[in-house]
Each structure stands twice: as C-alpha cells, then as structure tokens.
Write an enzyme that holds these catalytic residues in place. Sequence first.
Site, PDB file in Angstrom:
ATOM      1  CG  ASP A 199      -1.907   5.948  -4.504  1.00  0.00           C
ATOM      2  OD1 ASP A 199      -1.651   6.751  -5.559  1.00  0.00           O
ATOM      3  OD2 ASP A 199      -2.123   4.876  -4.751  1.00  0.00           O
TER       4      ASP A 199
ATOM      5  CG  HIS B 149       2.900  -2.270  -5.334  1.00  0.00           C
ATOM      6  ND1 HIS B 149       2.510  -3.096  -6.258  1.00  0.00           N
ATOM      7  CD2 HIS B 149       2.109  -1.120  -6.023  1.00  0.00           C
ATOM      8  CE1 HIS B 149       2.221  -2.742  -7.707  1.00  0.00           C
ATOM      9  NE2 HIS B 149       1.628  -0.900  -7.348  1.00  0.00           N
TER      10      HIS B 149
HETATM   11  N1  CMC Z   1      -1.310  -2.125   5.696  1.00  0.00           N
HETATM   12  C1  CMC Z   1      -1.292  -2.898   6.954  1.00  0.00           C
HETATM   13  N2  CMC Z   1      -0.477  -4.460   6.780  1.00  0.00           N
HETATM   14  C2  CMC Z   1      -0.588  -4.127   5.168  1.00  0.00           C
HETATM   15  C3  CMC Z   1      -0.896  -3.471   4.048  1.00  0.00           C
HETATM   16  C4  CMC Z   1      -0.816  -2.122   4.807  1.00  0.00           C
HETATM   17  N3  CMC Z   1      -0.810  -1.454   4.075  1.00  0.00           N
HETATM   18  N4  CMC Z   1      -0.639  -4.335   3.428  1.00  0.00           N
HETATM   19  C5  CMC Z   1      -1.006  -5.480   2.987  1.00  0.00           C
HETATM   20  N5  CMC Z   1      -0.782  -5.992   3.959  1.00  0.00           N
HETATM   21  C6  CMC Z   1      -0.459  -7.350   4.988  1.00  0.00           C
HETATM   22  C7  CMC Z   1      -1.542  -7.564   4.538  1.00  0.00           C
HETATM   23  O1  CMC Z   1      -2.625  -8.126   5.881  1.00  0.00           O
HETATM   24  C8  CMC Z   1      -1.507  -9.443   3.981  1.00  0.00           C
HETATM   25  O2  CMC Z   1      -0.252  -9.865   5.189  1.00  0.00           O
HETATM   26  P1  CMC Z   1      -1.025 -11.459   6.164  1.00  0.00           P
HETATM   27  O3  CMC Z   1       0.016 -11.929   4.985  1.00  0.00           O
HETATM   28  O4  CMC Z   1      -0.769 -11.680   7.116  1.00  0.00           O
HETATM   29  O5  CMC Z   1      -2.624 -12.105   5.597  1.00  0.00           O
HETATM   30  C9  CMC Z   1      -0.167  -8.849   3.916  1.00  0.00           C
HETATM   31  O6  CMC Z   1       0.840  -7.484   4.025  1.00  0.00           O
HETATM   32  C10 CMC Z   1       0.068  -8.963   2.341  1.00  0.00           C
HETATM   33  O7  CMC Z   1      -0.608  -8.544   1.421  1.00  0.00           O
HETATM   34  P2  CMC Z   1      -1.672  -8.912   0.529  1.00  0.00           P
HETATM   35  O8  CMC Z   1      -3.347  -7.573   0.535  1.00  0.00           O
HETATM   36  O9  CMC Z   1      -2.359 -10.333   0.839  1.00  0.00           O
HETATM   37  O10 CMC Z   1      -0.751  -7.870  -0.595  1.00  0.00           O
HETATM   38  P3  CMC Z   1      -1.662  -7.969  -2.132  1.00  0.00           P
HETATM   39  O11 CMC Z   1      -1.123  -7.847  -2.816  1.00  0.00           O
HETATM   40  O12 CMC Z   1      -3.222  -8.258  -2.126  1.00  0.00           O
HETATM   41  O13 CMC Z   1      -2.621  -6.119  -2.049  1.00  0.00           O
HETATM   42  C11 CMC Z   1      -2.707  -3.680  -1.667  1.00  0.00           C
HETATM   43  C12 CMC Z   1      -1.463  -4.919  -2.465  1.00  0.00           C
HETATM   44  C13 CMC Z   1      -1.764  -2.661  -2.827  1.00  0.00           C
HETATM   45  C14 CMC Z   1      -3.793  -3.640  -2.174  1.00  0.00           C
HETATM   46  C15 CMC Z   1      -2.393  -3.474  -0.483  1.00  0.00           C
HETATM   47  O14 CMC Z   1      -0.661  -4.088   0.425  1.00  0.00           O
HETATM   48  C16 CMC Z   1      -3.522  -2.581  -0.054  1.00  0.00           C
HETATM   49  O15 CMC Z   1      -4.264  -2.831   0.322  1.00  0.00           O
HETATM   50  N6  CMC Z   1      -2.361  -1.257   0.808  1.00  0.00           N
HETATM   51  C17 CMC Z   1      -3.117  -0.029   0.972  1.00  0.00           C
HETATM   52  C18 CMC Z   1      -3.932   0.486   0.189  1.00  0.00           C
HETATM   53  C19 CMC Z   1      -2.951   0.882  -1.760  1.00  0.00           C
HETATM   54  O16 CMC Z   1      -2.342   2.041  -1.031  1.00  0.00           O
HETATM   55  N7  CMC Z   1      -2.887   1.125  -2.452  1.00  0.00           N
HETATM   56  C20 CMC Z   1      -2.249   1.662  -3.475  1.00  0.00           C
HETATM   57  C21 CMC Z   1      -1.672   0.737  -4.396  1.00  0.00           C
HETATM   58  S1  CMC Z   1      -0.536   1.497  -5.483  1.00  0.00           S
HETATM   59  C22 CMC Z   1      -1.192   2.529  -6.658  1.00  0.00           C
HETATM   60  C23 CMC Z   1      -2.534   1.608  -7.619  1.00  0.00           C
HETATM   61  O17 CMC Z   1      -2.490   0.608  -7.460  1.00  0.00           O
HETATM   62  O18 CMC Z   1      -2.913   2.281  -7.884  1.00  0.00           O
END
Ligand code: CMC
Length: 432
Positions: A366, A309
Amino acid sequence: MTGSSKYTVRNQDTGKEFQLESRPGTVGPDVVDIRNLFTGQGLFTYDPGFGSTAGCESKITYIDGDAGVLMYRGYPVEQLAGHSSFIEVAYLLLYGELPNKAQLAEFDRTIRMHTMLNESVLRFFDGFHYDAHPMAMVAGVVGSMAAFYHDTTNIADARHRDIFAHRIIAKIPTIAAAAYKHSLGQPFIYPRNDLNYCSNLLHMFYAVPAERYDVDPLAAEALDLLFILHADHEQNCSTSTVRLAGSSGANPYSAISAGIAALWGPAHGGANEAVLDMLEEIGDVKHIPKYLARAKDKNDSFRLMGFGHRVYKNYDPRASIIRETCHKVLTRMGGNQPLFELALRLEEIALKDEYFVEKKLYPNVDFYSGIIYRALGIPKSMFTVMFAIARTVGWCAHWREMITDPDGRIGRPRQLYTGATRRDYVAIEKRG
Ligand code: CMC
C-alpha cells in the site's frame, strides 16, 4: 516436503504427557495438528491475532515473509506481473492452472457477459448520501446481491458456485463505478463489453454521456498490473473473514460483503488511503524526521502507514514492482511527482533508521499504490475500493476452496475466559 513428526508435550506439574503430530506442506513451515487437543486433553491454544495458527489447508497462495516471496498457485508474482493479465490470473487463482488459449477466451467472454447490474440494484445508490464513503456503499450493495441472484446461492451446487464467482468478479467494477458516479452526482455509465476488464472500469469511471471518452491504454495497463498484485494474499484478515462468514453456509455474496468490510480497516486495505493522507500531512522532506520520531514513540498512536506487515519481514515483493510502475506512470502521465519523491525519501530514511531495521518494517503493497491511483485520477476515497475489486478474485478462490474442503467445519474459535466466575443476581435496590 518432509514427513510428519511426533512431538511429546509434558505437563511439568503433573508429569502427564501426550503426543502431537505435525503435517508437512509442499513448502513452508509444518503445522502441528491440534484438532483433538480439546477433546483429548481439555486444552485450548492461545494465539490472539492468529500469528502462529493455520486455520485451514490451502493450495492457492504461498508467502515466504522472510525471503519476500509471493506465489499464486506456485507462480512467482513477479513473473505473473511481467507476463500475465488480471483475467488470466483470476482464472489461475480460481481453477488452479494457467488457462490454454481457448479456456482464457471463454473465461474472458463469460466475465464480460456478466458485467451489467439488475436495475433495481442500481437504484440502491439513490438511498445513499452523496458523501457516503464508497466502501460503505460497495459493502452494502454486494451484501444485498443475494436478494437478486438467487440462482447462485445454492452453495452445494458446483455450477452455482461457478456462476457466483463469474458474476461477482464481473459486477464488482460496475458496483464500484456506480458508487463513484453517485459521489460525483454524475449519471451512471453502463459497462461496455467490447472493452477489457480494466479499460471498462476506467470507462465507467470517467466517461460522461455528453462526450466521447477514450481510455488511455497505459492507465488500463497500470491498473491491470496493480490488480494482479492485489488479487490474493493467502489468509489475510479479509480473506479469513470471507472464509469464516462463509463457513456457516451463508450465501457467498454476504461472505464477500463481510470481506469488503474487513478490508476497509486502516491496518489492512484502508492503508492505501491513509498513506496518501500521511504523505500530504508530512508535506516536505524536512518534516520526515518529526514523523519518524512520532512513529517510534510508544505514547503516540501515529504509525508509518504503508510500512510493516504481519508476514513480510523483508521487502514486500509487490511494493518493489509498484515502485517501478510509479516511475513509469508518473513519467508518462505527469502525476504528483513531488509526492512520489517524498515517498522515496521517506522509505530511504526509514530503512536506515535503527527502529525500522530492528523491527524489520519495510514498505508494503500500500505504500506506493495510492500514488499510482492518484496519477490515474482516482480519488483517495476510492483507493480501497480498487483493492476490493482485485481481491474479490482471491476471496472467491478461497471461498470455493473452503466450501469443498472435506475437513471444513463452521469456524468457531474458543477463548481464554478471564471474566467473573459464577455469582448471583442482585436486585437493583440492593446494589451499592
Ligand atoms: N510504524 C511504526 N511502528 C510499527 C509499524 C509502523 N507502520 N508497524 C509495526 N510497528 C511496530 C509496532 O509498534 C510493534 O512494536 P513493538 O514490538 O515495540 O510493540 C512492532 O512494530 C510489531 O508490530 P505489530 O503491530 O505487532 O505487527 P502486526 O503484525 O500485528 O501488524 C501491521 C502488522 C501491517 C498491521 C502493522 O505493521 C501496521 O499497522 N502497519 C501500518 C498499516 C499498514 O500499512 N497496513 C497495510 C498492511 S499490507 C496490506 C494489507 O494487509 O491490506
């Protein structure tokens, strides 16, 4: 609340200095006020994804991502989940205070009185293919509502804003149910105002004209709880979209429709559908290591859906409550227990894995919600629609706050331009 602080910013090359001032919130980090940075200093700030940017001042929802805290109008979400109802939470989010008995009864009555749709709106559904994704139908139909409810589109009129909020909160379940019935090829079931919000929704989903349908109170209760947990989440992607679209003075139905479209993405509300797809694909505990390895592989686009998140760097408080509810609902209703057990094992294994520990990736709201929806008989394609129904309350609260904000202006971010500098047009026959 602490006082404001002054910061001196110094350009190391020119020695030029200027001052910035911070503003405190009631709780949470201070913000550095940069509103005059461009007019005063000719500088923009650069923050793709807005990870360090407060786009507005808000009194609605507070999150402490490190501590795993979520509060609506100051009330911890755990307390609201334990003692309140979705309708009461809707009142709280919209009006800022918990209602007294008379206020709650009147609000509940008002929402029930607005559940029906103009028949012409209903006919829209006939234009969609049977296999249209329900989110596409719901976003389209909500976007068209300004064409029918002109009496609530004068955004400068407080009464219009109130009726708009009541109307959209009351009608979004009816629109969702119409989308669902359309995809099944079943006749639309009209709302029943003798039923509470979630019972009415389940009745519109599952009743058929041929026989009597009694809503299971446990199902309605579980749905009400999920709706409380999904009702608001401060400046997330879809809420910021509603604020930005609404900041142009667009009618509020269009702003909500924009929010629904943003919510659909798999990184946001679409994750609940993606989690079920992922669990079904993993299929068995023995395959978990393979999928964890894929999630950690930079060259693989696979991510563990329902994990991670932007704000929570600790357990998402909503996920803990939903996990408990999963136990209750599956025990009572006999849902897909193996899928839940697989999810529990996946969580356990991931939370011991160095990659997830180091990056502070915990289950989010989720991760478990789809398992409850599945137990309630709701198909995967409707999961994000369920999220949208609940979040409509938060969108309305934020839209109303944005419209009445004295500091409010049209949202118009700037950019760091790295494209071509000025060049002259070349006739086509002279291009290489
Ligand atoms: N699986 C594997 N690696 C992950 C994941 C994951 N679910 N989420 C983040 N990472 C890694 C990512 O690759 C990155 O690594 P690095 O620093 O080495 O590049 C690091 O963790 C930080 O991730 P980010 O994508 O820069 O973080 P963000 O804040 O931009 O994204 C997120 C947050 C929720 C979009 C992301 O964690 C994600 O894609 N999660 C899976 C989708 C999900 O469950 N979304 C629902 C969110 S909660 C409900 C809502 O918002 O509606």
